[in-house]
Design an enzyme around this catalytic site. Structure first.
Site, PDB file in Angstrom:
ATOM      1  N   LYS A 213       0.788  -1.122  -0.094  1.00 46.61           N
ATOM      2  CA  LYS A 213       0.052  -0.219   0.070  1.00 46.61           C
ATOM      3  C   LYS A 213       0.810   1.440  -0.027  1.00 46.61           C
ATOM      4  O   LYS A 213       2.065   1.229   0.317  1.00 46.61           O
ATOM      5  CB  LYS A 213      -0.911  -0.076   1.261  1.00 46.61           C
ATOM      6  CG  LYS A 213      -2.156  -1.011   0.899  1.00 46.61           C
ATOM      7  CD  LYS A 213      -3.012  -0.816   1.991  1.00 46.61           C
ATOM      8  CE  LYS A 213      -4.477  -1.598   1.810  1.00 46.61           C
ATOM      9  NZ  LYS A 213      -5.362  -1.504   2.787  1.00 46.61           N
ATOM     10  N   ARG A 248      -3.903 -10.115   5.014  1.00 42.91           N
ATOM     11  CA  ARG A 248      -4.183 -10.065   3.583  1.00 42.91           C
ATOM     12  C   ARG A 248      -3.207  -9.497   2.750  1.00 42.91           C
ATOM     13  O   ARG A 248      -2.722  -8.235   2.770  1.00 42.91           O
ATOM     14  CB  ARG A 248      -5.500  -9.128   3.605  1.00 42.91           C
ATOM     15  CG  ARG A 248      -6.071  -8.991   1.981  1.00 42.91           C
ATOM     16  CD  ARG A 248      -7.280  -8.103   2.395  1.00 42.91           C
ATOM     17  NE  ARG A 248      -7.884  -8.180   0.946  1.00 42.91           N
ATOM     18  CZ  ARG A 248      -7.594  -7.064  -0.134  1.00 42.91           C
ATOM     19  NH1 ARG A 248      -6.672  -6.261  -0.067  1.00 42.91           N
ATOM     20  NH2 ARG A 248      -8.426  -7.058  -1.272  1.00 42.91           N
TER      21      ARG A 248
END
Length: 273
Positions: A213, A248
């Site tokens: 991210k 995740r």
């Protein structure tokens, strides 16, 4: 820190939410922020699903509507047009493997569950769709409740309120997600990361979605494609804060290796080395 007990999910076979669960990301989209994760054909989707399993993944999280910062969500019809065939493709090669549907729309979740059977619902909106809580409770399936709040204090209040609403609908299986990258500044993300342990007050599994991210590549001035090392470092920090974690990730093999090394160190398995 002691581990929280397993949460049995009899209606969701093969998935005890234990310490050290890995959720592999399968993006059935042409516009995910990490270009290498985009899978649009049945062959690509099946290959990715099998890769997740072969690398040791415990759950496959299938999404068909990008929620990257600055993106405009596709219509519900378009999301279903992508998502239903993607789930069908995965079911063809992995008929009993645990799946998660990554959607913020209750009708999309309902159609996926009623068409293809039990699966987790991973909702990045925190239940903005007014029918979402009722839908997941009615089907008795695990639900990921995500926070967009930028501070730990606001997040704790938010989770307390939302968890109670879910309980009022009869929802049993709740996973909380601090929502890294959603509604937070770079500083907010790192403050939350280093204070994750307070979320254990809810005694619920915690989903950690840090993989590649912007809080990694913005800080290091690199691209998502170069963010694997940073992902592993931040996942390690998260694991020191919390037990009963679901990671995740895009990179399942590396996440499983991280968990194995952590477990070996904690339990002293490397005797005689």
């Amino acid at each position: 820190m002691s581990s929280m007990p397993y949460i049995p999910l009899p209606s969701f076979p093969l998935l005890p939410l234990k310490e050290g669960t890995v959720m592999g990301i399968l993006n059935a989209t042409p516009d995910s922020f990490f270009s290498e994760s985009r899978k649009t054909t049945s062959c690509e989707i099946q290959a990715r699903a099998l890769e997740i399993v072969n690398e040791g993944g415990d759950i496959i999280d299938i999404g068909a509507c990008s929620t990257r910062p600055g993106s405009t969500p596709v219509s519900e019809d378009e999301e279903l047009k992508r998502l239903l065939p993607a789930i069908a493709a995965v079911k063809e090669v992995l008929p009993r493997f645990p799946l998660s549907v990554d959607t913020f729309r209750a009708n999309v979740a309902r159609q996926c569950i009623e068409t293809y059977g039990p699966m987790m619902v991973n909702d990045v909106s925190g239940g903005e769709d007014p029918d979402m809580f009722r839908t997941v409770a009615a089907h008795g399936l695990p639900y990921v409740l995500t926070s967009t709040q930028p501070t730990i204090r606001e997040m704790m209040l938010y989770f307390a309120e939302k968890i109670q609403k879910l309980r009022d609908f009869g929802q049993k299986y709740i996973i909380i997600d601090p929502g890294f990258g959603f509604g937070k500044t770079l500083q907010d993300n790192y403050h939350i990361l280093h204070n994750l342990s307070v979320l254990q007050e809810f005694q619920l599994p915690i989903l950690i979605g840090l993989s590649r991210k912007s809080l990694i590549h913005r800080l290091l001035n690199i691209k998502p494609e170069d963010s694997l090392n940073g992902t592993t470092v931040l996942n390690t920090i998260a694991l020191t804060q919390c037990s009963s974690v679901i990671l995740r990730v895009h990179d399942v093999k590396q996440a499983k290796e991280l968990l194995l090394l952590k477990e070996s160190g904690v339990k002293g398995k490397l005797k005689g080395s």
